[in-house]
Design an enzyme around this catalytic site. Structure first.
Site, PDB file in Angstrom:
ATOM      1  N   GLY A  36      -3.969   4.104   9.342  1.00 53.35           N
ATOM      2  CA  GLY A  36      -4.552   4.464  10.620  1.00 53.35           C
ATOM      3  C   GLY A  36      -5.203   5.840  10.540  1.00 53.35           C
ATOM      4  N   TYR A 147       2.805  -9.547   0.483  1.00 53.73           N
ATOM      5  CA  TYR A 147       2.530  -9.264   1.897  1.00 53.73           C
ATOM      6  C   TYR A 147       2.908 -10.470   2.747  1.00 53.73           C
ATOM      7  CZ  TYR A 147      -0.218  -8.175   6.109  1.00 53.73           C
ATOM      8  OH  TYR A 147      -0.629  -7.935   7.400  1.00 53.73           O
TER       9      TYR A 147
END
Length: 316
Positions: A36, A147
Site C-alpha cells: 500500500g 498464495y
C-alpha cells in the site's frame, strides 16, 4: 458506522475508504505500507485515522477491532511476483495475519468481510468458476500456489469460526480487480500494459497471449463489498466478485494500444524470462457471478473499454 480496514492504504482498500467516507462512515486504517501507499489515501488526510503497523500485531488489531462496528480485512501480501520473491513472509502474513484479525472479530462479535481471491480456484480448467468449484493447484514446489493455499486456509478458519463461534463473516473472492491506483510493480497486467502504451514502449506479453481473463473495475468491486456488508443474509456465505467479457491477453494488449492511440508494438517473452523457477499459470479464469446477483442484486457496470480509459486517465 465505525469501520476498520486492514490494508486500507492499498489499491482496493483505499477505494473502499473513499466509498465509506462518502456515505458518512468513520474510517480507521491499519497498513504496513509494504504494498500500500500513503499516496493512495493522501486526499483523505484529516478524514481517517491511520495506523502504520502489521496485522500480526495481536494487541493493536484487538484494540482497533474492539472500537469498530464493521471490519474489512483487505490486507494481504499479493501479486505473483511478490509472492515468489518473498514466499515465506507472504505465507506468514496471509495466514497468520488473517488468523489474528479473524479471532479478534470473533472475540468482539464484529461484522467482518474478508477479501479472498480467485486464486483460490488455482488452475481448475472447468470454466466459468462458481463458488463451489474445486481447487486445482500444482505441486508444492510451484511456489505461485502458496498464495492460493494461504487464502484457502484463511477461508477455512473463517468458515469454522462462523460455524462454531457465530463469527459474522462474509467472504468475497475478487477476480482480477483493476483501476486507478493499481501498480504494475507486482505483475498486474493492465497497469503494466497501459504505462508501456502511454510511453509508446513495447507491450510485453508473457508466453503466447492466448491465456484469458475477465477484469472488474474497482468501483464495481467496492459497490459489491458495500452491498454485501449491508446485507445480513450474506453472513456465513462467500461470493465471487468479477467482471464480464472474457478477453485474451493478446486481445487486451491490442485493445490497450487502440484505446490509448499508442504506437507500441507487442513483444512476447517466455515465462522463464519473467519469473523464477516455481511459476505456473492458468489458461483461463472466468467468474460465475450469478450468486451475488441473486443475493444482493449486484452486477458490474464497467466495460473493458471504460476500464482501460479510466486507468489511462489516472496515469496522465
Amino acid at each position: 458506522m465505525r469501520t476498520f480496514i486492514t490494508g486500507g492504504a492499498g489499491f482496493i482498500g483505499s477505494h473502499l475508504a473513499d466509498a465509506l467516507i462518502a456515505r458518512g462512515d468513520t474510517v480507521t486504517i491499519l497498513d504496513n505500507l509494504s504494498t500500500g501507499s500513503k499516496q493512495n489515501i493522501a486526499h483523505l488526510e484529516g478524514k481517517i485515522s491511520l495506523y502504520e503497523g502489521d496485522i500480526r500485531d495481536k494487541e493493536l488489531v484487538d484494540q482497533l477491532v474492539a472500537k469498530s462496528d464493521a471490519v474489512f480485512h483487505m490486507a494481504a501480501a499479493l501479486g505473483v511476483k511478490n509472492i515468489m520473491d518473498h514466499t515465506i513472509e507472504s505465507i506468514d502474513r496471509n495466514f497468520n495475519g488473517s488468523k489474528v484479525v479473524l479471532h479478534a472479530a470473533t472475540k468482539h462479535n464484529k461484522r467482518l468481510l474478508i477479501a479472498s481471491t480467485s486464486e483460490i480456484y488455482g488452475k481448475n480448467p472447468n470454466q466459468p468458476l462458481h463458488e463451489e468449484s474445486d481447487r486445482v493447484v500444482g505441486a508444492p514446489q510451484k511456489i505461485r500456489w502458496t498464495y492460493s493455499d494461504a487464502k484457502a486456509l484463511e477461508e477455512a478458519v473463517a468458515h469454522t469460526l462462523h460455524k462454531t463461534h457465530g463469527l459474522k463473516v462474509t467472504t468475497i473472492r475478487f477476480f482480477n480487480t483493476v483501476g486507478p491506483r493499481q501498480t504494475g510493480q507486482y505483475g498486474m497486467v493492465i497497469p503494466r500494459f497501459i504505462q508501456a502504451a502511454l510511453k509508446n514502449e513495447d507491450i510485453v506479453i508473457y508466453d503466447d497471449g492466448t491465456q484469458s481473463r475477465v477484469f472488474c473495475h474497482v468501483e464495481d468491486a467496492v459497490k459489491a463489498v458495500l452491498n454485501i456488508v449491508d446485507t445480513d443474509s450474506t453472513i456465513g456465505d462467500y461470493f465471487n466478485v468479477g467482471g464480464v467479457g472474457e478477453v485474451t491477453i493478446k486481445q487486451l494488449a491490442e485493445k490497450t494500444i487502440e484505446r490509448t492511440k499508442s504506437s507500441s508494438k507487442i513483444k512476447y517473452i517466455p515465462y522463464t524470462e519473467a519469473y523464477p523457477a516455481g511459476f505456473e499459470d492458468m489458461q483461463r479464469r472466468v467468474p460465475d457471478i450469478a450468486k451475488i446477483k441473486k443475493a444482493v442484486g449486484w452486477e458490474p457496470t464497467h466495460t473493458l473499454d471504460s476500464i482501460i480509459d479510466s486507468v489511462a486517465e489516472s496515469f496522465s
